[in-house]
Scaffold this active site. Structure first.
Site, short mmCIF file in Angstrom:
data_model
loop_
_atom_site.label_atom_id
_atom_site.label_comp_id
_atom_site.label_asym_id
_atom_site.label_seq_id
_atom_site.Cartn_x
_atom_site.Cartn_y
_atom_site.Cartn_z
CD GLU A 264 -3.01 0.99 2.16
OE1 GLU A 264 -3.12 -0.06 2.80
OE2 GLU A 264 -3.82 1.92 2.20
CE LYS A 396 -5.70 -16.88 13.89
NZ LYS A 396 -5.12 -18.04 13.26
CG ASP A 472 -2.34 -16.12 12.67
OD1 ASP A 472 -2.77 -15.65 11.58
OD2 ASP A 472 -2.80 -17.13 13.20
CG HIS A 570 -5.26 7.55 -1.91
ND1 HIS A 570 -4.71 6.55 -1.16
CD2 HIS A 570 -6.20 6.97 -2.67
CE1 HIS A 570 -5.30 5.40 -1.45
NE2 HIS A 570 -6.21 5.63 -2.37
#
Ligand code: ADP
Length: 585
Positions: A264, A396, A472, A570
């Site tokens: 990104e 999660k 993770d 951006h």
């Protein structure tokens, strides 16, 4: 995705690399073009030069003696003259090789961007910026002398890098049997005893089965033995993710170069700017409030009364010691801290919390929980274990229990950003930031019914650090729970900003942390592996760094939004102008 956001375009434009940078960063030299080694070439041309000079002088003396006109030259004299000029030009280059290289490798004029209109401010800030680690381009700070170059360790040197070709007859037979379904793809590693060959064969079989090419997915350059039985099954290659560095991030008096694996645009630059603002303000303070991993099995009884009996038993302080002895026996590091139960009718959810040393701890806590469940069967034979995880853990998934009780490491991190730094580095004002935080991160998130989402983009920073350091990435869900608070302090001149993150789930041993690339990133942060002094110290330090980096990310993105730069940046940094339709084949 509220991600990427910005780094002030103005500061990027003000980049003025010192002349040292291109030369030190680019190992290419003009001498690389020589066919022989530099020493040998020098020797040849020196000898040639002096020989032809001697030859031409003796020919000149001879012509004077025999009264031969100088312009009458033989073939050997023509060759000697040419050799003289050639060697003379070479020797000019020899004494001025650096000069030649500076001509060849001068940076493009585009790099030498015009002065920032706020140069005075930049100089001031650069002076104040005492950070010792080389800064990223977005910082425009003075570069300290670089340490002697460390040898570049390539993937090839880390492990056997023989490219695998699956062209032997034997391989072809195996590929055909995988395609036909007679050899299960998952059995290739154990059958062949060579993980890389197994991956190559599986990959070829997959391409034939699907009719789709995997040519963009690399196979070579990865240690497939290191993931066997631990990190990934049935590999056919690996995905490359660039790692950028934000920092130095000054937290608790120590500087960290924070590795961020991301695709990104803007994210690293923006976090880097936040790090600069924190550094110029004296650094952040990060405090660990709690450290305990959780697992909550679901058990069922015939009646709600029996479920309640077990709840009372488990939560009775008198029983804690017995339960912890049972829980702790499967690990040197897992130590039971507490048990919290929730009842839903006849069903009981038992949330065990334990310390896990430097491991993130899911395996450790699960083993301890299994010990206790086995033990409970004696006194509660009517207990039916529905599952070792009953989602009250909660792993999660976004869940209020983690937001309120915490999971993994709970950290609060704060800094007071000087008003000057808010104006000159973050290009906004304390007042605008405080107002934006109240309306966006607090009120806006409340309006959206957010759960732990009272921040601008904590998950961006958490995900990038998690991927770089072998955590993770799925635990980004709860690890990114964060409330960002901002307040004007010191009579409104300065900004107090904090991030409170109750569920940072990180480890420095186990899982993906032991893989070569991820372990290198942990090493960069000084938290690789198990802490030798105090078990758990490395993982706890990593959690404080994550919170510090999130603080930097929050500062920078919020400032970009407050200054109205978001969309502009951006578009500039996160929208490639390349024609993506022309993908590599
Ligand atoms: P997790 O519990 O996070 O899934 P693993 O079970 O894969 O992690 O890894 C933890 C393993 O590492 C355990 O076998 C544990 O005994 C070992 N270990 C070695 N040193 C440490 C340490 N300092 N802290 C935690 N675990 C450690």
């Amino acid at each position: 995705m509220e991600a990427s956001r910005l780094y002030s375009t103005k500061r990027v434009q003000s980049l003025k690399p010192t002349k040292k940078i291109p030369l030190e960063e680019d190992p290419t030299k003009a001498s690389d073009a020589l066919p022989l080694s530099l020493h040998l070439t020098n020797a040849v041309f020196f000898t040639l030069f002096f020989s032809v000079v001697y030859f031409l002088l003796s020919r000149w003396r001879e012509k004077i003696r025999t009264s031969t006109p100088l312009h009458v030259v033989t073939f050997s004299e023509i060759i000697a003259i040419l050799a003289f000029f050639a060697s003379f030009i070479y020797l000019l280059g020899f004494f001025g090789l650096d000069f030649v290289q500076s001509l060849v490798f001068r940076p493009s004029p585009d790099v030498w961007i015009a002065e920032d209109e706020e140069e005075e401010n930049e100089v001031l800030l650069a002076k104040e910026d005492a950070r010792k680690v080389p800064c990223g381009q977005a910082l425009d700070c003075l570069l300290p002398p670089l340490p002697p170059a460390a040898p570049i360790v390539t993937a090839q040197k880390v492990f056997d890098e023989k490219p695998v070709t699956v062209t032997t007859e034997e391989d072809e037979e195996i590929i055909k049997s995988v395609v036909a379904g007679t050899t299960p793809s998952y059995s290739l590693e154990s059958k062949l005893g060579d993980c890389k060959r197994a991956a190559a064969i599986r990959r070829e079989a997959l391409q034939r089965l699907t009719g789709k090419s995997l040519s963009g997915l690399p196979l070579d350059g990865f240690d497939y033995e290191s993931i066997l039985g631990q990190c990934c099954e049935m590999p056919v290659g690996y995905v490359q993710i660039p790692v950028g560095i934000a920092g130095p991030l000054l937290v608790n008096g120590r500087e960290y170069s924070v590795p961020m694996a991301t695709t990104e645009g803007c994210l690293v630059a923006s976090t880097n700017r936040g790090c600069k603002a924190i550094h110029l303000s004296g650094g952040a303070t990060s405090v660990l409030l709690k450290d305990g991993m959780t697992r909550a099995p679901c058990v069922r009884f015939g009646t709600a009364k029996r479920a309640a009996d077990l709840k009372l038993y488990l939560e009775d302080p008198d029983n804690f010691e017995t339960l912890s002895v049972v829980f702790n026996r499967s690990s040197r590091f897992g130590r039971l801290q507490g048990i919290k139960c929730a009842i839903a009718g006849k069903n009981l959810y038992i949330r065990f919390t334990c310390s896990t040393g430097d491991a993130m701890g899911m395996n450790m806590v699960s083993k301890g929980v299994q010990n206790v469940l086995d033990f409970l069967q004696t006194d509660f034979p009517d207990m039916d274990v529905i599952g070792i995880s009953g989602n009250y853990c909660s792993d999660k998934k976004p869940a209020a229990v983690n937001w309120i009780e915490g999971r993994g490491k709970s950290v609060v991190c704060e800094v007071i950003i000087k008003g000057d730094v808010v104006r000159k580095v973050l290009k906004t004002s304390v007042e605008s930031l405080v107002e934006l935080n109240m309306l966006k991160n607090l009120t806006g998130s409340a309006m959206a019914g957010a759960l732990g989402g009272f921040n601008a983009h904590a998950s961006n920073i958490v995900a990038a650090i998690y991927i770089a350091t072998g955590q993770d990435p799925a635990q980004n869900v709860e690890s990114s729970h964060c409330i960002t608070m901002m307040e004007a302090v010191n009579e409104g001149k300065d900004l107090h900003i904090s991030v409170t993150m109750p569920s940072i789930e990180v480890g420095t041993v186990g899982g993906g942390t032991q893989l070569a690339s991820q372990s290198a990133c942990l090493n960069l942060l000084g938290v690789k592996g198990a802490s030798k002094e105090t078990p758990g110290a490395n993982a706890r330090m990593l959690a404080t760094i994550v919170a510090g980096a999130v603080l930097a990310g929050e500062l920078s993105l919020m400032s970009a939004i407050a200054a109205g730069q978001l969309v502009k940046s951006h578009m500039k940094y996160n929208r490639s102008s390349k024609d993506v339709s022309k993908g590599s084949s």
